[in-house]
Design an enzyme around this catalytic site. Structure first.
Site, mmCIF file in Angstrom:
data_model
loop_
_atom_site.group_PDB
_atom_site.id
_atom_site.type_symbol
_atom_site.label_atom_id
_atom_site.label_comp_id
_atom_site.label_asym_id
_atom_site.label_seq_id
_atom_site.Cartn_x
_atom_site.Cartn_y
_atom_site.Cartn_z
ATOM 1 N N ILE A 24 -58.549 130.481 34.879
ATOM 2 C CA ILE A 24 -59.431 129.331 34.709
ATOM 3 C C ILE A 24 -60.755 129.530 35.438
ATOM 4 O O ILE A 24 -61.651 128.716 35.339
ATOM 5 C CB ILE A 24 -58.759 128.015 35.176
ATOM 6 N N SER A 26 -63.177 132.705 37.951
ATOM 7 C CA SER A 26 -63.138 133.843 38.862
ATOM 8 C C SER A 26 -64.419 133.830 39.685
ATOM 9 O O SER A 26 -65.448 133.316 39.249
ATOM 10 C CB SER A 26 -62.947 135.155 38.117
ATOM 11 N N GLY A 27 -64.299 134.354 40.878
ATOM 12 C CA GLY A 27 -65.459 134.355 41.761
ATOM 13 C C GLY A 27 -65.754 135.769 42.201
ATOM 14 O O GLY A 27 -65.324 136.734 41.566
ATOM 15 N N GLY A 28 -66.460 135.882 43.298
ATOM 16 C CA GLY A 28 -66.806 137.195 43.792
ATOM 17 C C GLY A 28 -65.578 137.972 44.250
ATOM 18 O O GLY A 28 -65.568 139.194 44.263
ATOM 19 N N PHE A 29 -64.545 137.264 44.616
ATOM 20 C CA PHE A 29 -63.384 137.913 45.222
ATOM 21 C C PHE A 29 -62.094 137.692 44.456
ATOM 22 O O PHE A 29 -61.163 138.464 44.590
ATOM 23 C CB PHE A 29 -63.165 137.361 46.638
ATOM 24 N N VAL A 32 -58.754 133.101 39.412
ATOM 25 C CA VAL A 32 -57.993 131.871 39.612
ATOM 26 C C VAL A 32 -57.264 131.514 38.319
ATOM 27 O O VAL A 32 -57.868 131.491 37.246
ATOM 28 C CB VAL A 32 -58.917 130.715 40.070
ATOM 29 N N LYS A 47 -55.099 131.156 43.263
ATOM 30 C CA LYS A 47 -56.212 132.081 43.509
ATOM 31 C C LYS A 47 -55.613 133.435 43.879
ATOM 32 O O LYS A 47 -54.863 133.543 44.850
ATOM 33 C CB LYS A 47 -57.070 131.503 44.644
ATOM 34 N N ASP A 139 -71.782 127.505 52.445
ATOM 35 C CA ASP A 139 -71.970 127.950 51.059
ATOM 36 C C ASP A 139 -71.882 126.769 50.099
ATOM 37 O O ASP A 139 -71.240 126.841 49.049
ATOM 38 C CB ASP A 139 -70.924 129.022 50.709
HETATM 39 P P1 ADP Z 1 -64.285 133.205 45.163
HETATM 40 O O1 ADP Z 1 -63.793 132.893 46.538
HETATM 41 O O2 ADP Z 1 -63.900 134.556 44.673
HETATM 42 O O3 ADP Z 1 -65.753 132.935 45.008
HETATM 43 P P2 ADP Z 1 -63.598 130.623 44.125
HETATM 44 O O4 ADP Z 1 -62.689 130.001 45.112
HETATM 45 O O5 ADP Z 1 -65.026 130.164 44.181
HETATM 46 O O6 ADP Z 1 -63.519 132.216 44.172
HETATM 47 O O7 ADP Z 1 -63.007 130.359 42.670
HETATM 48 C C1 ADP Z 1 -63.628 130.892 41.533
HETATM 49 C C2 ADP Z 1 -63.651 129.861 40.422
HETATM 50 O O8 ADP Z 1 -62.312 129.520 40.043
HETATM 51 C C3 ADP Z 1 -64.300 128.546 40.795
HETATM 52 O O9 ADP Z 1 -65.689 128.584 40.688
HETATM 53 C C4 ADP Z 1 -63.645 127.591 39.822
HETATM 54 O O10 ADP Z 1 -64.268 127.653 38.556
HETATM 55 C C5 ADP Z 1 -62.239 128.155 39.699
HETATM 56 N N1 ADP Z 1 -61.362 127.468 40.664
HETATM 57 C C6 ADP Z 1 -61.211 127.771 41.971
HETATM 58 N N2 ADP Z 1 -60.362 126.933 42.567
HETATM 59 C C7 ADP Z 1 -59.954 126.069 41.620
HETATM 60 C C8 ADP Z 1 -59.088 124.929 41.624
HETATM 61 N N3 ADP Z 1 -58.499 124.538 42.737
HETATM 62 N N4 ADP Z 1 -58.911 124.251 40.466
HETATM 63 C C9 ADP Z 1 -59.543 124.647 39.329
HETATM 64 N N5 ADP Z 1 -60.378 125.697 39.269
HETATM 65 C C10 ADP Z 1 -60.590 126.408 40.389
#
Ligand code: ADP
Length: 684
Positions: A24, A26-29, A32, A47, A139
């Site tokens: 749903i 994904s981020g830099g790390f 999810v 995550k 952030d």
């Molecule tokens: P990273 O730490 O790699 O940057 P994030 O925690 O920002 O990753 O998560 C990446 C993306 O995943 C988020 O921008 C969001 O779209 C989705 N996401 C993260 N946590 C949740 C959550 N609790 N519920 C729904 N979507 C989530």
């Protein structure tokens, strides 16, 4: 302990307690995924991080986990469980189905002052609490605020947070966060106070909410930094004098002249129409013990209440913590405090139910690129391909259907009778122990009118195993009530400094594409990899700023589909029976949601073809499955910088074609500009 055993234990832990569905975000790390906690039936976000990929950033994850364990607040995403293996870390989190605040802003172009106030009060509440616990977030941005099922904000991503040993008044040195939201003192490399820097970011965020664009923005990071350190920005004409004043008080270059979060709590702009300061204390204080939840867990685990309480109080962030917190969350939402009668920690892992649960797992820990190639509904094969330490029976849909206690009879595991909605009660030990056939029947009947919340996951389950025509599942039904449907229109775009997608050929960029294609062809069903248009890479602005500081030097490389005609031709002639079927079945019919752009057209194929013809032009790689296009752009060293989905669908009211969009990875503002660009150039 041997590595392999640790792996299995981690995987077992996840498998036993959760069902894992599609990606749903994904981020830099992290990647999810949507999941469901089997015992409570509650949806969760999982995550997933690969330690090897994290490299030097592993401490960042540890920081995030520690912070989230120490924070419990109605506007902060709750951590339920942490599973660590020698290679991976899984964080089980509160699920926020409404997506990112960022997407919400761009869907509405910008928010009204009234709606901004609702959200901003929640942000102030969360930040006042975070600061009261001695943390600075560092952030803050709309991508890190998610919308939950009740349309409330939840703060995420504490990976860059800091808790100075001497308290928040102590100065920090590390320059971090996203450049556009970073305070002047931070980008100047000065020592700074975390809470003051957070207020600056909150100012930028407030501006983004009210205006739909950033106050300080430029493709060139040096120019961006100059703008930030000068602190000058344009106030759009629609801003009220009150909003202009508040922004000015928050976006003060001198941190000592900036408002504090305490001052924000009862600021006249914040209080308008509320007449009360922001409530910032936690409604869910850490360590709270709820009798009903303990009783239900005690019964389920066949333990005394006393020993159950002691177990929960250890706060180990294992399945005990997760079960307790999820039960508590159910109770707080007026749902019955119930667990499945069968113990989840199934001693007899060969019981039919447990087997059924295991076969339903849809773990997917592949590389980002793979995730784009594989249709998110091909979950069984993903699982088999990508999860080396779990052996999954290669079952057929027929076999699944034939299993009396297997996958399809999943309803028996869910216990949230809607009849009790609004009257949370805990079953007495006797009631649960007497799990007679009648009791089960009643539960099943209750299940039929099950809380609607789980419906979309249930639908998906059936989809997965009955293999219907492909469709993309991400959206939540709740989103349907958000009725502003348009992405910024081309005209509105004119106001925004929209960067044209630029192209560069990375060293080995071509090679990475080849590698990517080869891997796809090796690992996946050929039907899934045929319609891949490889383009040269496109660097995301965030990368430019954060890593190289270089925004120039972009060259155009070769393309697989050189021209619009050739591209379309190829797309059509390359259609496999699978895809032909998917297209023949037509696009999905969905309700208007805020992440759906309405078109003025009624022919979905025409819209699809228009988009298909534009993607190669914009140097965007894509894979097609029916009416869903999984798109990505590439950065240096063959890394995916941006990943998103576009799905052509039919709307019911009004009866027009829509394009559902979802960002999976990459800089949010670059995504916004790119998708706007695609949709406006497609003239749909
Ligand atoms: P990273 O730490 O790699 O940057 P994030 O925690 O920002 O990753 O998560 C990446 C993306 O995943 C988020 O921008 C969001 O779209 C989705 N996401 C993260 N946590 C949740 C959550 N609790 N519920 C729904 N979507 C989530």
């Amino acid at each position: 302990m041997p590595i392999e055993r640790t792996e299995h234990r981690g995987a077992d832990e996840l498998q036993r307690y959760y069902e894992v569905y599609e990606t749903i975000g994904s981020g830099g790390f992290a990647k999810v995924k949507l999941g469901r906690h089997i015992l409570t039936g509650e949806k969760v976000a999982i995550k997933i991080m690969n330690k090897k990929d994290l490299g030097d950033d592993l401490p960042r994850v540890k920081v995030e986990i520690e912070a989230m364990k120490n924070l419990s607040h109605q506007h902060i995403c709750r951590l339920y469980q942490v599973i660590e293996t020698s290679t991976q870390i899984f964080m089980v989190l509160e699920y926020c189905p409404g997506g990112e605040l960022f997407d919400y802003i761009i869907a509405k172009d910008r928010l009204s002052e009234e709606e901004t106030r609702v959200f901003f009060r929640q942000i102030v509440s969360a930040m006042a609490y975070v600061h009261s616990q001695g943390y600075a977030h560092r952030d803050l941005k709309p991508e890190n605020l998610l919308i939950d099922g009740d349309h409330n904000l939840k703060l995420i991503d504490f990976g860059l947070c800091a808790k100075p040993k001497g308290g928040l008044g102590y100065e920090l040195m590390t320059c971090c966060g996203s450049p556009a939201y970073a305070a002047p003192e931070l980008i100047q490399g000065k020592a700074y106070i975390g809470s003051e820097a957070d207020v600056w970011s909150m100012g930028v965020l407030l501006f983004a909410l009210l205006c739909g664009h950033l106050p300080f923005d430029d493709d060139n990071c040096m120019i961006l930094y100059r703008k930030i350190t000068r602190g000058t920005y344009d106030n759009p004409k629609w801003l009220s004098p009150g909003s202009i004043l508040l922004l000015n008080q928050m976006l003060q270059v001198d941190p000592k002249r900036r408002l504090t979060v305490r001052q924000l709590l009862d600021h006249p702009w914040v209080m308008k129409d509320y007449n009360s300061p922001v409530e910032w204390y936690s409604r869910q204080p850490l360590g709270y013990m709820d009798e009903d939840c303990i009783t239900e867990m005690a019964v389920n685990m066949k333990r005394s209440r006393q020993s159950t309480t002691a177990l929960v109080k250890e706060w180990r962030y294992d399945h005990i913590t997760a079960t307790y917190l999820l039960l508590l969350s159910k109770k707080q939402r007026g749902k019955p405090v119930r667990l499945r009668p069968e113990p989840a920690v199934c001693e007899d892992s060969c019981s039919p139910l447990h087997q059924g649960l295991q076969t339903r797992k849809a773990l997917h820990f592949s590389e980002d690129e793979d995730a784009l190639i594989v249709d998110s509904l091909d979950i069984c094969s993903d699982y088999i391909d990508d999860c080396p330490w779990v052996s999954v029976p290669q079952h057929t849909p027929q076999r699944v259907r034939g299993q009396p206690d297997g996958i399809i009879k999943k309803d028996t595991r869910l216990v949230s009778p809607s009849v009790e909605k609004g009257h949370p009660s805990s079953p007495t030990p006797e009631r649960v122990r007497k799990a007679t056939p009648r009791y089960h029947r009643e539960r099943n009947r209750e299940q039929a009118s099950e809380n609607k919340e789980n419906n979309d996951v249930q639908d998906r389950d059936v989809d997965i195993f009955a293999l219907p025509p492909p469709r993309t599942p991400v959206s939540s039904k709740r989103n349907a009530r958000l009725n502003k449907n348009v992405l910024t229109t081309p005209n509105q775009n004119a106001n925004i400094n929209s960067p044209k997608p630029s192209v560069a050929t990375p060293k080995g960029g071509d090679g990475s594409s080849k590698e990517h294609k080869k891997r796809a062809a090796e690992n996946k069903d050929p039907a899934n990899v045929e319609i891949i248009a490889f383009s040269p890479e496109r660097r995301s602005r965030s990368l430019d700023l954060a890593v190289t500081g270089d925004s120039g030097k972009k060259k155009r490389g070769g393309k697989m589909f050189g021209s619009l005609e050739r591209g379309l031709d190829k797309v059509i002639t390359m259609l496999t029976p699978n895809k032909r079927r998917a297209l023949r079945d037509g696009p999905r019919k969905i309700k208007a949601q805020y992440n759906v752009t309405l078109t003025s057209q009624t022919n979905p194929d025409q819209v699809l073809n228009q988009i298909l013809s534009i993607l190669p032009e914009k140097n965007i790689d894509f894979t097609q499955k029916g009416y869903t296009l999984k798109c990505q752009t590439w950065g240096d060293f063959g890394k995916v910088t941006m990943a998103f989905e576009l799905e052509v669908c039919l709307l019911q009211r009004p009866e027009v074609v829509g394009v559902r969009r979802q960002r999976l990875k990459g800089d949010a503002w670059v995504y916004k500009h790119l998708v706007e660009d695609i949709l406006s150039t497609s003239s749909i």
